[in-house]
Each structure stands twice: as structure tokens, then as C-alpha cells.
Design a protein around this motif. Sequence first.
Motif, short mmCIF file in Angstrom:
data_model
loop_
_atom_site.label_atom_id
_atom_site.label_comp_id
_atom_site.label_asym_id
_atom_site.label_seq_id
_atom_site.Cartn_x
_atom_site.Cartn_y
_atom_site.Cartn_z
N TYR A 159 0.77 -1.23 0.19
CA TYR A 159 -0.01 -0.07 -0.09
C TYR A 159 0.84 1.34 -0.06
CZ TYR A 159 -3.86 -3.23 1.33
OH TYR A 159 -4.79 -4.21 1.37
N LEU A 160 1.73 1.50 0.44
CA LEU A 160 2.61 2.45 0.86
C LEU A 160 3.44 3.17 -0.63
CD1 LEU A 160 2.87 4.15 3.35
CD2 LEU A 160 2.07 1.79 3.71
N ALA A 161 3.12 4.28 -0.86
CA ALA A 161 3.85 5.19 -1.89
C ALA A 161 3.31 6.61 -1.78
CB ALA A 161 2.94 4.59 -3.26
N ASP A 162 3.90 7.15 -2.60
CA ASP A 162 3.41 8.71 -2.62
C ASP A 162 1.94 8.92 -2.69
OD1 ASP A 162 3.16 11.41 -2.99
OD2 ASP A 162 4.89 11.70 -4.55
N SER A 163 1.52 9.48 -1.69
CA SER A 163 -0.16 9.65 -1.46
C SER A 163 -0.72 10.77 -2.38
CB SER A 163 -0.45 9.80 -0.10
OG SER A 163 0.29 11.07 0.30
N PHE B 41 -0.12 10.56 -5.67
CA PHE B 41 -0.30 9.88 -6.77
C PHE B 41 -1.16 8.60 -6.53
CE2 PHE B 41 3.41 12.58 -8.00
CZ PHE B 41 3.21 12.50 -9.16
N VAL B 42 -1.28 7.95 -5.30
CA VAL B 42 -1.89 6.94 -5.25
C VAL B 42 -2.75 7.00 -3.89
CG1 VAL B 42 -0.53 5.24 -6.40
CG2 VAL B 42 -0.16 5.40 -3.99
N SER B 43 -3.82 6.31 -3.68
CA SER B 43 -4.60 6.32 -2.44
C SER B 43 -4.04 5.29 -1.57
CB SER B 43 -6.17 6.02 -2.76
OG SER B 43 -6.81 6.07 -1.47
N VAL B 44 -3.37 6.07 -0.26
CA VAL B 44 -2.66 5.37 0.69
C VAL B 44 -3.58 5.37 1.98
CG1 VAL B 44 -0.75 4.83 2.31
CG2 VAL B 44 -0.66 6.05 -0.13
N PRO B 45 -4.02 4.11 2.51
CA PRO B 45 -5.12 4.02 3.51
C PRO B 45 -4.37 4.01 4.81
CG PRO B 45 -4.69 1.66 2.77
CD PRO B 45 -3.79 2.54 1.95
N VAL B 46 -3.89 5.18 5.17
CA VAL B 46 -3.06 5.46 6.25
C VAL B 46 -4.02 5.21 7.59
CG1 VAL B 46 -1.89 7.23 7.62
CG2 VAL B 46 -1.49 7.10 5.20
N SER B 47 -5.11 5.66 7.59
CA SER B 47 -6.03 5.54 8.79
C SER B 47 -6.20 4.10 9.07
CB SER B 47 -7.60 6.40 8.56
OG SER B 47 -7.17 7.70 8.69
N GLY B 48 -6.38 3.26 7.89
CA GLY B 48 -6.56 1.94 7.97
C GLY B 48 -5.50 1.38 8.48
N LEU B 49 -4.35 1.38 7.88
CA LEU B 49 -3.14 1.10 8.38
C LEU B 49 -2.74 1.21 9.75
CD1 LEU B 49 -1.00 1.49 5.15
CD2 LEU B 49 -1.79 -0.79 5.97
N THR B 50 -3.38 2.11 10.44
CA THR B 50 -3.23 2.42 11.89
C THR B 50 -4.20 2.28 12.74
OG1 THR B 50 -3.40 4.83 11.44
CG2 THR B 50 -1.29 4.20 11.18
N ASP B 51 -5.19 1.77 12.11
CA ASP B 51 -6.74 1.56 12.85
C ASP B 51 -6.36 0.55 13.85
OD1 ASP B 51 -9.65 1.96 13.18
OD2 ASP B 51 -9.39 -0.27 12.62
#
Length: 588
Positions: free
Chosen positions: A347-351, A353-363
Motif C-alpha cells: 500500500y505505501l507510496a506517494d499519497s 499519486f495513489v490512495s494510501v489507506p493511512v487511517s486503516g493501516l493504523t486503525d
Amino acid sequence: MSVPRLLKSASLATPLAALLVSGCVPPPSATVAPPRTAPLAAAADGIPVDSAGLVSAADPRAAEAGVQMLRLGGSATDAAIATMLALTVVEPQSSGIGGGGFLVLGDAAGQVETIDGRETAPKAATPQWFYADGKPLAYRDAIPGGRSVGVPGNLRLAALAHNGKGRLSWRTLFQPAIRLAREGFEITPRLRTILAAASRTGALDPEASALYYGSDGQPLAVGTLVRNPALAATLETVAARGADSFYAGENATLIASKVGTAPRNPSPMTTADIAGYRAIARPPVCGQYRVWRICGMGPPSSGATTVFAILKQLERFDMKALGPANPVSWHLIAESQRLAYADRDQYLADSDFVSVPVSGLTDPAYLASRSALISETTSLGLVTPGTPPGARLAFAKADPQEENGTTHFVAVDRWGNAASYTSTIEGPFGSGLMVGGYYLNNELTDFNIVPDKDGKPTANRIEAGKRPRSSMSPTLIYGPDGKLRLAIGAAGGVTIPAQVAKAIIGVLDWNLSARDAIALPVIFAPGGDMVFVEKGTSLEAMIPTLQQLGHAQVLARPPSFKANAIERVGDRWRGAADPRSEGAAVAP
């Protein structure tokens, strides 16, 4: 003034109180005094939080440059910038103004800000950027020369941070680095070792070879004084004219020409690419681990989400009771790494350019579900990415790539502000190209060289203007009292999140000093069924037990680690530098 104190063997904490009467602070126009010539004295018990501050860096000369700013009444931000500039001179193999970085800033009230100074791909970049004759280049073949160079970000990062948090003049911050470049610095054992390795690759260009090698082609001896007048001139220009002078005019023309005419992998980079670079203030990524608040850098860094996932997935285990001598502790850490790195690679990349689910990954609920996969008695073996809330599985999971290099440094000041800054040119000496006395990075090899997998694009494929995913993990940790407990980060490419998480566990769960937590051996389980343990440490002796716990392949590898930290213990700051490195923590 007192002789600066070396805290290499000390641990360290970051304070939030400690105001100094403003009348005691030298004016911003104060002249930088020459660096101390007296020996640095050990101060293992740290310094009071109401003192001028503290800096920990991978080279004591760079730490001293930051400390000079603190003596003048500068902020932690001032000190961090001066340290970054000095590292350009004395640690040319790892970082500098030809690269980029991430800066995490915290104030006495616990407010955290982050600045993204990651390099960008030129406008001409396409997903097949690292292809030749229709085939992808091998990773090591992609590094040397122009194609791996991204537009440098460190000076725009520094300018943005200084505009918001600096107390001294911009020109003042450059003086220690200019002096080191002009008057000279001695080659250290670590630098000579890396120079010897670089000479065998033939990646260093003639300008660099003339600086660091003798007429016999061998690296200069340890202790040799090296002067870099070209770098001194570059720094003097930027000090006088501001960061914009780096991104326009003669310097930008030199960068574009060097990249475009490189003897290996020449590639198009324009002065417009360079002029258009911007550092970006991004929201921090914070989460709760037990009673502590952990804050770090979000995308394009994978640091904050990966470090937090490793920790949070271990929260249900009694790590304190298990302790660092128990193989089960390291088994659990490895298992948590497997899960966190699987999500990182997916999932991780330049947000931008792509949708990175940061909230989900730290939920917390999502990470609890991932934690439930971990067993104390047997390994998961191969793992797959999870599906965090908000994730859109539009991208394929990429295979992890090896990374190297980088440097980390931390500073605290008399007002309780903290700066945690990771800076890099990527591999040793970056692309091997030198302009104006500094090396240009090879950060674009942090993109996925092969842009797709199984017929789907990967999130971290290269695109024009995009920032490559990074492992850099500058981190600030606050206690339940709201005060800074720890400022930490590391170097070592893809191992950085593993190093940082391990050290945090050492401080928070095992009650070790920051120095002792950094010194703990490293276990690294980035994916697949492989586990790497640090050669020559207690972990190597645990290999049979780890295999009994189901880890099919456990390999010992030589250390390539380098971390720095500052911690607050009671009413004192304590500095920590990795004993594997030449680093030090220095106080005024």
C-alpha cells in the motif's frame, strides 16, 4: 562556556519544559564561534532539561555543528539544519544537500509537524524508466549515473522548516559546515572503508576521486585532512542567497548537465524539474501504543505506519515479562514485522499519486485483527497483505528491494522543542555523481524498477514528479504526561522501521536506556519465510530456537545499522548513538 560533553554511551530523553529568559539568548546575528578544540568529556548521566539542549548525530563533528547553534540560542530546528549541512561535508557517503529527507518536529505542548523533503522524479520519467532494450535493469546496474538521480529536497526542506521554526539567521546555520569544508576534516575509519568499497565499483566520478583518493588510486588514509573548496563555495552561495539559489541558476544547470551527460545511465533532467521542486508540510501519523503516543512521518515514507504496526500488533503480548533474553520475544517481533512489511509493500507510496489507506493501516481494530494471526509458539511462515479500512486493492504487492545508506540525527533545545530528521542520498555516495562538491542521490532506485506484477501496476512505480517510497522513520514519542519521552530514528534502508521499532520496545517495554536499546541486536523479517539476525550477537545463538518456532530460513548477516536518539529521563536529557557507528551525542 563549558566544554561540550560527549554522550555517545548515554541514553537520552526529550523535554517539553525548560524556558530560558529571552534576555539570555544571543541575538540571531551572533557570530558562530569556532568549534571546540578541547577534548569532549563523557557525560553519561545526561544534562538538565533546562539547559541549552543536545544533539545526537552519526558524526561528532556534525553534532558539534548543531550544538554551536544551541549555544547561540538557536532552536532544535536550527541545530538540525546545521547538523544536516555539516554531515554533507563529513559523511558524504550517506546524506547531504544532494539528497532529501524527512523532518518531524515537536514542541513543548506536544504539537507535532512533519515536513516531506523527499526527492522527485523528473518530468520525463515513465514507469519503464529503468528499462533498457525492453528489459528491466538489475538493481545494482540502475544505481550508478544519471537515471537514479531525483531532484534533491533537503535545502527546500530546511528553508521551509527554518521559516517556521528557526531563530537564528539562515546564514548562521551554514558557518560550521563551510568551515569544515574549507579548513578540512579528517577521514574516519568508516569513511575509508566505504571509499575502499566504492573504488572497486568504479562509480565515483573524477571530481570525487580527486578529493578522496591518492595518485595510486587507493583511498586516502584514516586521519588524512580533506578540504572541499567546491562544497564550501556552494554552501557560501546558498547561505548568502537562500535555498532558491540551489534550485535555479548555475547550480541547477550543473545538476541537469551532470545527470544528462553521465557516463553511465544518462537521463533527461531539466532545470525546470529542479526549479519546480517543493518541500511539503504533511500531517503527522500518530497512534497510541500502550500509554505512549507515537508520531512519525506519513507517505511517501512507510516509516510511521510500519513502525506503528509492528508495535501495535505486539501490544497484546507481555513483552516486558518476556524480556530481551527470551527467544520468544524476538520471534514475536519477527512475526509482527512480517505482517507490517507485507502491508507496507502493498500500500505505501506517494499519497499525491495513489490512495494510501493511512487511517486503516493504523486503525487499532485492524491491527488487532492482524495481531490475532501471531502465535507465541509457531511462525506464520508466508504472509499476505491485509485489507485495512479504506484500502482499494488496485495495485499489486511488490517485492521488497534492498536499500542502503542514510543518516539520522536528533536535537532538543532549551524551550523543549525536538527535531527528528532522517536525511539520505540513498546508497553509499548515491549515484556516484558529484556537483559543486556534493554527491547527487540515487533515490529513484527506491521506486519499483519493475512497475507491475501479475498484470497489475504497483503503487510505488515511477511516474513524473512522484516521490519514491521511503523507509526513513523519524519518530517522536510522548508519555502519558504529555512530555516528550523519546526522539529516535535510524539509517539502513529497508531495515530502518525494524531498527526503530526494536529500539522503542527496548526503551518502553524493557526499560533500557536509549543507548542500550539501540545497541540491542537487530532481527529483520521483511517478507517471505526469511529471517535475518545480526551476526555475532545473542540472536545468532538463538537461530536453532527460532527454527524450532517455525522460521524456516534464519540467516546471520553482518550489521549495517546506525541509529541516534535523545530521551528524557526525569528532568534530564540523555543522548544515544549507535555503538556500531562513529556517532555521538553532544551538549554545549
